[in-house]
Design a protein around this motif. Sequence first.
Motif, PDB file in Angstrom:
ATOM      1  N   GLU A 455      37.798  27.612  75.963  1.00 46.65           N
ATOM      2  CA  GLU A 455      39.366  27.719  75.883  1.00 46.65           C
ATOM      3  C   GLU A 455      39.634  26.699  76.357  1.00 46.65           C
ATOM      4  O   GLU A 455      41.106  25.955  75.844  1.00 46.65           O
ATOM      5  CB  GLU A 455      39.659  28.958  76.833  1.00 46.65           C
ATOM      6  N   SER A 456      39.416  25.848  77.658  1.00 49.10           N
ATOM      7  CA  SER A 456      39.684  24.682  78.016  1.00 49.10           C
ATOM      8  C   SER A 456      39.676  23.740  77.144  1.00 49.10           C
ATOM      9  O   SER A 456      40.921  22.775  77.237  1.00 49.10           O
ATOM     10  CB  SER A 456      39.172  24.716  79.416  1.00 49.10           C
ATOM     11  N   GLU A 457      38.535  23.370  76.638  1.00 50.61           N
ATOM     12  CA  GLU A 457      38.503  22.284  75.898  1.00 50.61           C
ATOM     13  C   GLU A 457      39.310  22.205  74.441  1.00 50.61           C
ATOM     14  O   GLU A 457      39.688  21.440  73.900  1.00 50.61           O
ATOM     15  CB  GLU A 457      37.178  21.939  75.364  1.00 50.61           C
ATOM     16  N   PHE A 458      39.410  23.540  74.066  1.00 51.00           N
ATOM     17  CA  PHE A 458      40.319  23.933  72.775  1.00 51.00           C
ATOM     18  C   PHE A 458      41.690  23.316  73.033  1.00 51.00           C
ATOM     19  O   PHE A 458      42.418  22.672  72.010  1.00 51.00           O
ATOM     20  CB  PHE A 458      40.103  25.294  72.575  1.00 51.00           C
ATOM     21  N   LYS A 459      42.349  23.861  74.127  1.00 50.53           N
ATOM     22  CA  LYS A 459      43.419  23.405  74.475  1.00 50.53           C
ATOM     23  C   LYS A 459      43.773  22.094  74.839  1.00 50.53           C
ATOM     24  O   LYS A 459      44.768  21.386  74.318  1.00 50.53           O
ATOM     25  CB  LYS A 459      43.963  24.269  75.974  1.00 50.53           C
ATOM     26  N   ARG A 460      42.815  21.330  75.298  1.00 55.34           N
ATOM     27  CA  ARG A 460      42.589  19.838  75.790  1.00 55.34           C
ATOM     28  C   ARG A 460      42.658  19.039  74.407  1.00 55.34           C
ATOM     29  O   ARG A 460      43.550  17.918  74.313  1.00 55.34           O
ATOM     30  CB  ARG A 460      41.754  19.375  76.637  1.00 55.34           C
ATOM     31  N   SER A 461      41.811  19.672  73.463  1.00 56.68           N
ATOM     32  CA  SER A 461      41.776  19.107  71.984  1.00 56.68           C
ATOM     33  C   SER A 461      43.300  19.079  71.381  1.00 56.68           C
ATOM     34  O   SER A 461      43.665  18.021  70.636  1.00 56.68           O
ATOM     35  CB  SER A 461      40.720  19.674  71.241  1.00 56.68           C
ATOM     36  N   GLN A 462      43.825  20.148  71.448  1.00 55.35           N
ATOM     37  CA  GLN A 462      45.082  20.427  70.866  1.00 55.35           C
ATOM     38  C   GLN A 462      46.044  19.538  71.317  1.00 55.35           C
ATOM     39  O   GLN A 462      47.051  18.726  70.730  1.00 55.35           O
ATOM     40  CB  GLN A 462      45.701  21.839  70.816  1.00 55.35           C
ATOM     41  N   ILE A 463      46.142  19.465  72.724  1.00 54.40           N
ATOM     42  CA  ILE A 463      47.516  18.628  73.423  1.00 54.40           C
ATOM     43  C   ILE A 463      47.053  17.104  73.100  1.00 54.40           C
ATOM     44  O   ILE A 463      47.859  16.391  73.063  1.00 54.40           O
ATOM     45  CB  ILE A 463      47.175  18.916  74.963  1.00 54.40           C
ATOM     46  N   GLU A 464      46.015  16.616  73.599  1.00 51.93           N
ATOM     47  CA  GLU A 464      45.579  15.143  73.353  1.00 51.93           C
ATOM     48  C   GLU A 464      45.254  14.632  72.131  1.00 51.93           C
ATOM     49  O   GLU A 464      44.970  13.578  71.978  1.00 51.93           O
ATOM     50  CB  GLU A 464      44.465  14.853  74.409  1.00 51.93           C
ATOM     51  N   GLY A 465      44.856  15.567  71.166  1.00 57.06           N
ATOM     52  CA  GLY A 465      44.617  15.222  69.685  1.00 57.06           C
ATOM     53  C   GLY A 465      43.049  14.666  69.662  1.00 57.06           C
ATOM     54  O   GLY A 465      43.030  13.819  68.760  1.00 57.06           O
ATOM     55  N   ILE A 466      42.338  15.236  70.202  1.00 61.59           N
ATOM     56  CA  ILE A 466      40.862  14.572  70.216  1.00 61.59           C
ATOM     57  C   ILE A 466      40.116  15.538  69.506  1.00 61.59           C
ATOM     58  O   ILE A 466      40.390  16.879  69.784  1.00 61.59           O
ATOM     59  CB  ILE A 466      40.672  14.352  71.588  1.00 61.59           C
TER      60      ILE A 466
END
Length: 612
Positions: A455-466
């Motif tokens: 969940e944490s990495e998914f949100k980070r991926s969406q926010i940072e575009g990685i």
Amino acid sequence: MIPKKHRQLLFPLFVMVFLLPFVYHAPAIGTVHENASTDTHDLGMYYEILRDSTNSITIEDLIEGTYNSSFTPSTEKYLSFLHTDDTIWLKLNADDLITDHEQMHWLEYNDKIEFLTVYAVNEDGSYESYESGLFNLQNQPFPYPSLLFPIDGPEVKELYLQLNGQLPLTIFTKLYSNNSFIENVLSYKFYSGTFYGFLLALALYNLFLFFSFRERSYLYYTLYMFSFMLYQATMNSFDVQLFGHIASPWLLTKTLGFSCNLMIVAMILFGKEFLEIKHHLPRSNRVLNIAIGLAFLSTIALFAGVGQYFTDLFITTMALFVLVFLWISGLRLLLKGHKSARFYLLGWSFLLFSMMIQALVMLGFMPLSLAVFEEIPAYSAMFEALILSFALADKITLIMKDNRRTQAELNETLENKVLERTEQLKKIQVELEHLANTDRLTKIPNRMLLDHVMESEFKRSQIEGIPLSIILIDLDYFKNVNDTFGHQVGDSVLVETAKLFQASVRDSDTIGRWGGEEFLVICPSTTLEDALRLAEKIRTTLADHPFEEVGHKTASFGVASQISSDTLRSLISRSDKALYAAKENGRNRVEFIKIGQGEETLQSESDPLLRK
């Protein structure tokens, strides 16, 4: 009024003052009193010696004079042949020793020997024989630590002693007139009673202190005192006197070695506890633990029939090593500033001196002397016991001082202690969280932690575009492992597989147990192509690995990479579909679903994408 903290010093101090006159004026235990009759002879210098390596010479051969030229005069007051397979013959001229042939005389052999025969040869060539030794104690005239032989009759011209056995042959012999023998017995009983009574009183007193203070050093001191008394009693052959009529001769040959090993263990336990070696000298503590194990093994060897020479040599060397090692340990701690070692070191020096002398004699490096086995151990033991008793009292005083100082420090630093407890609680909390997030079997992250990380990495991926990719893994035909080999083997396969996966992924990846035989790898900042390569690496690593009982195992892999329209559920669903496809297409393969123009297209490891 004497302070309470010093009261434990009173008893040993009283004993020392009371017994000092006896210690100063006492002769060796087992030796005749100074005022006894002078009709007593140490026989060592009177002997003529013959060593029979063939063990075939008989008393008749000696009476006939066949071997007269083979005898050599003794040059030592106390003879020692140590361990020998030879038969030792000792010859005495009765006229050189006995002035009153009408009076009975006693020949005393003051040591343990398996077989000893005394021949009293008359002027006409006839003789009487007296068989004794540990295997003939029934011939003893009465219970006594030494072996006794009555010499009676005016016709006795020569005495021959025939010695055999596996025990070390040390010759402490005396010839008494009947009156001097009675005086010697009375003196022996008085001074041996004083010696053992002294040690027993100190042992019981310190046992009482153990129950009062609950300090284990007192208990181990008591054990050491009793073991030392047992060792000295077997050295002085009290076991022969007390139990010779009921104990087997074979057992009596082992008592000295057994009591010495018991004393070694007791002195190690006392030294370790008193000096707190485990805390201050951990390496030395390990050495002493090994020494305790060797003492037990040598005791087993002693009773298992290993050669007497070997066991005697080993036990003697062990005793000498332990004494020196404990003395050095005490010296090291004293040099480090541990005040409790000062009395210990002093007391131990007395025993070390005594036992070193005994050991060097028994190993053949020093000449034999009765003082080595009588006077030196008696005096050393008494002084050592007293000083160690003072050492214990001194240690209790130091402990009480430390306790008071510690209490003062606790009162002054209560806030620091509270903070320390808080930190400990935080550590415990972290450990509990770790346990809650760790799979109990494989020791890798469990489903709960994987959900949180994903969940944490998914949100980070969406926010940072990685990019973000996941790999879902399922072991092939794992149910067959449990059905065929049992669940314990199945569990071991899961544990070993988890270790392989952990070693195969990158530091930035998170691998955990998704459930049952399924594993999930979360790959942050990882494109689909890189995730496929990682999955293929894990697949080949597992396929090539031989498991101990089940052989080779394989797994199926479903890979998915996040796209802009993904939800967490859709991402997991896509990897699950890919895994299902890998199962359907033959297992042991990597599959993924390619997204294009609104359609999902199944791709496998044969896809060119994997070959990049």
